[in-house]
Design a protein around this motif. Structure first.
Motif, PDB file in Angstrom:
ATOM      1  N   LEU A  20       0.810  -1.218   0.000  1.00 21.03           N
ATOM      2  CA  LEU A  20       0.000   0.000   0.000  1.00 21.03           C
ATOM      3  C   LEU A  20       0.842   1.267   0.000  1.00 21.03           C
ATOM      4  N   ASP A  21       2.132   1.151   0.089  1.00 20.39           N
ATOM      5  CA  ASP A  21       3.000   2.314   0.218  1.00 20.39           C
ATOM      6  C   ASP A  21       3.247   2.952  -1.148  1.00 20.39           C
ATOM      7  N   ARG A  22       2.320   3.797  -1.549  1.00 21.48           N
ATOM      8  CA  ARG A  22       2.433   4.514  -2.824  1.00 21.48           C
ATOM      9  C   ARG A  22       2.376   6.016  -2.577  1.00 21.48           C
ATOM     10  N   GLN A  23       2.605   6.464  -1.349  1.00 24.00           N
ATOM     11  CA  GLN A  23       2.599   7.869  -0.954  1.00 24.00           C
ATOM     12  C   GLN A  23       1.265   8.551  -1.269  1.00 24.00           C
ATOM     13  N   ALA A  62      -6.768  -5.895  -6.754  1.00 23.89           N
ATOM     14  CA  ALA A  62      -6.649  -7.351  -6.697  1.00 23.89           C
ATOM     15  C   ALA A  62      -5.480  -7.759  -5.815  1.00 23.89           C
ATOM     16  N   MET A  63      -4.361  -7.079  -5.959  1.00 22.94           N
ATOM     17  CA  MET A  63      -3.201  -7.388  -5.125  1.00 22.94           C
ATOM     18  C   MET A  63      -3.509  -7.098  -3.654  1.00 22.94           C
ATOM     19  N   ALA A  68      -4.778  -9.383   1.744  1.00 25.97           N
ATOM     20  CA  ALA A  68      -5.725  -9.488   2.853  1.00 25.97           C
ATOM     21  C   ALA A  68      -6.105 -10.932   3.160  1.00 25.97           C
ATOM     22  N   ILE A  69      -6.130 -11.778   2.137  1.00 20.20           N
ATOM     23  CA  ILE A  69      -6.521 -13.186   2.341  1.00 20.20           C
ATOM     24  C   ILE A  69      -5.315 -14.114   2.328  1.00 20.20           C
TER      25      ILE A  69
END
Length: 107
Positions: A20-23, A62-63, A68-69
């Motif tokens: 999630l680290d996309r600033q 999707a990623m 998460a799963i």
């Protein structure tokens, strides 16, 4: 505001959220970083066996669902789009829990 997911994960011993680290920069597609974090948390709490998304595009959502799963080998992510995005094919090749289906409204 710059969110440091890596530091938080190490400080509290929680999930690694580097995907999630996309600033929080605006990206193509509707899901931004803060929204992705909420969806990730909901999936972790709800523990769905099946996730269906419409609109694959670059595969960021999707990623996120796959992360998460990650600890449930029975869970699946189904992604539908009218375009055969290469990123969707790459995800499908790298994780058997991701199923990409190219469909249009006419199908």
């Amino acid at each position: 505001q710059n969110l440091d997911f890596t530091a938080a994960a190490h400080a509290f011993g929680h999930y690694n959220l580097q995907h999630l680290d996309r600033q929080n920069l605006p990206r193509l597609g509707p899901v931004q970083d803060d929204e992705a974090l909420l969806l990730f948390a909901l999936a972790r709490v709800m523990r769905p066996k099946t996730i269906v998304e419409f609109g694959t595009s670059n595969g960021f959502s999707a990623m996120n669902w796959l992360h998460a799963i990650a600890d449930d080998p029975e869970a699946r992510v189904f992604s539908y789009d009218i375009m055969p995005y290469p990123s969707a094919r790459d995800l499908e090749d790298s994780d058997t829990r991701f199923i990409f289906l190219q469909k249009s409204q006419a199908d």
